[in-house]
Design an enzyme around this catalytic site. Structure first.
Site, PDB file in Angstrom:
ATOM      1  N   PRO A   2      93.864 -43.207  71.978  1.00 15.59           N
ATOM      2  CA  PRO A   2      94.343 -41.887  71.572  1.00 15.59           C
ATOM      3  C   PRO A   2      94.533 -40.966  72.774  1.00 15.59           C
ATOM      4  CG  PRO A   2      92.194 -42.395  70.572  1.00 15.59           C
ATOM      5  CD  PRO A   2      92.510 -43.483  71.528  1.00 15.59           C
ATOM      6  N   GLU A   3      95.743 -40.467  72.923  1.00 16.62           N
ATOM      7  CA  GLU A   3      96.045 -39.432  73.918  1.00 16.62           C
ATOM      8  C   GLU A   3      96.671 -38.270  73.151  1.00 16.62           C
ATOM      9  OE1 GLU A   3      98.116 -41.061  77.311  1.00 16.62           O
ATOM     10  OE2 GLU A   3      97.172 -43.006  77.052  1.00 16.62           O
ATOM     11  N   HIS A  94      81.089 -48.784  61.594  1.00 17.27           N
ATOM     12  CA  HIS A  94      81.188 -47.800  62.671  1.00 17.27           C
ATOM     13  C   HIS A  94      81.632 -46.427  62.173  1.00 17.27           C
ATOM     14  CE1 HIS A  94      80.592 -51.187  65.333  1.00 17.27           C
ATOM     15  NE2 HIS A  94      81.670 -51.772  64.845  1.00 17.27           N
ATOM     16  N   ARG A 113      83.281 -47.695  69.770  1.00 18.13           N
ATOM     17  CA  ARG A 113      82.753 -47.615  71.132  1.00 18.13           C
ATOM     18  C   ARG A 113      81.980 -46.342  71.427  1.00 18.13           C
ATOM     19  NH1 ARG A 113      87.945 -50.326  74.269  1.00 18.13           N
ATOM     20  NH2 ARG A 113      88.495 -51.534  72.452  1.00 18.13           N
ATOM     21  N   ARG A 155      96.649 -31.534  97.758  1.00 20.53           N
ATOM     22  CA  ARG A 155      95.885 -32.641  97.168  1.00 20.53           C
ATOM     23  C   ARG A 155      96.371 -33.968  97.741  1.00 20.53           C
ATOM     24  NH1 ARG A 155      93.010 -30.736  92.488  1.00 20.53           N
ATOM     25  NH2 ARG A 155      92.098 -32.821  92.549  1.00 20.53           N
TER      26      ARG A 155
END
Length: 279
Positions: A2-3, A94, A113, A155
């Site tokens: 998931p993003e 879960h 997880r 950076r």
DNA sequence: AACGATCCCTGTTGGC
DNA sequence: TGCCAACAGGGATCGT
């Protein structure tokens, strides 16, 4: 994984189920599911009896405002998934969180997880919850090319690593960072500070396009099925991916074999021709 | 301050 | 065939 697009689809689903509803009973059954100094019992107590006012998203965090000022904060982590079911249905394994609503529906959080969480904080604690460290949202509030270049100036870290830094731009994960860099023609190892303003502009356009396409096609469901649409179907964005998971295959733009390297302990996929290193 | 490494966790996969 | 190490990665934390 998931993003931002998968979290946005989840947010819309939760908004439909939750806004205006009263949460009647809550059960948090995994110690890692509650976070930010709140025990599972405290999360249950803070949520029970509350009415849901708003369901927002900041980066990959889901921020749910309650009628007494408390805030439910959730993150899907790697394998987290919300479902809305009838309370009688057998919870799948879960399932670490269940909230029964005043209309009889039950919101569940499933997360093998346990990198994800569902917690509850008050307004003062929100800044310390991880939400406070987020930069501008990659989709709702993207920086201008000049602002992005300013954030990246000086950076030396690879641009891929910097795109994953949620303090710079919030919402990109490993898949869409690789996809955006490919679409923009930027090598993942390019130091952030060397990006020109033109490259920053192209990269921001690519980010918007990659995210919009992913949301429209229902998000990316990989073979592990860690992410599914609210109705249980797989998202269809896998077929839109140009590089992620396609190492060894020809680039659809130029035919060059896609390579896979490791950047900051994350697999990184790119086309060595489309994304030639800037001299 | 910036950067890189490490850890958390478990279902799946690949190698022997 | 069966076992086990390796792998997947978002974000926090730590050492340099």
């Amino acid at each position: 994984m998931p993003e931002l697009p998968e979290v946005e689809i989840t947010r819309r689903h939760l908004a439909q189920a939750l806004i205006g509803r009263r949460i009647e009973t809550v059960s948090v059954t995994h110690p890692r599911t509650a976070r930010f100094n709140a025990s599972p019992e405290e999360v249950e107590a803070r949520l029970e009896g509350r009415e849901v006012a708003a369901v927002a998203r900041q980066g990959k965090f889901i921020v749910i405002r309650l009628d007494d000022g408390h805030i439910m904060v959730a993150h899907l982590g790697m394998s987290g998934r919300f479902t809305v079911e009838e309370p009688g249905d057998d919870p799948e394994s879960h399932t670490h969180f269940k909230a029964t609503l005043d209309d009889g529906a039950q919101v569940r959080f499933i997360d093998p997880r346990t990198f994800g969480f569902v917690s509850a904080v008050d307004e003062d604690e929100l800044a310390d919850s991880g939400v406070g460290r987020l930069g501008p949202d990659a989709w709702l509030d993207p920086p201008s090319p000049e602002e992005l270049r300013e954030m990246l100036s000086g950076r030396t870290a690879p641009i891929k690593a910097l795109l994953l830094d949620q303090a710079i731009v919030a919402g990109l994960g490993n898949i869409y960072a690789d996809e955006a860099l490919h679409s923009a023609g930027v090598h993942p190892l390019s130091p952030g500070g060397v990006l020109t303003v033109e490259q920053a502009e192209t990269l921001l356009s690519s980010i918007s396009e990659v995210l919009a396409n992913a949301i429209e096609s229902g998000g990316t469901t990989l073979d592990d099925l860690a992410y599914l649409l609210p109705d249980g179907r797989a998202g269809e964005n896998l077929s839109n991916l140009g590089v992620y998971g396609r190492e060894g295959e020809p680039c659809e733009v130029c035919g060059t074999v896609i390579e896979k390297i490791v950047v900051r302990a994350r697999s990184t996929h790119f086309c060595p021709n489309c994304q030639a290193p800037s001299t």
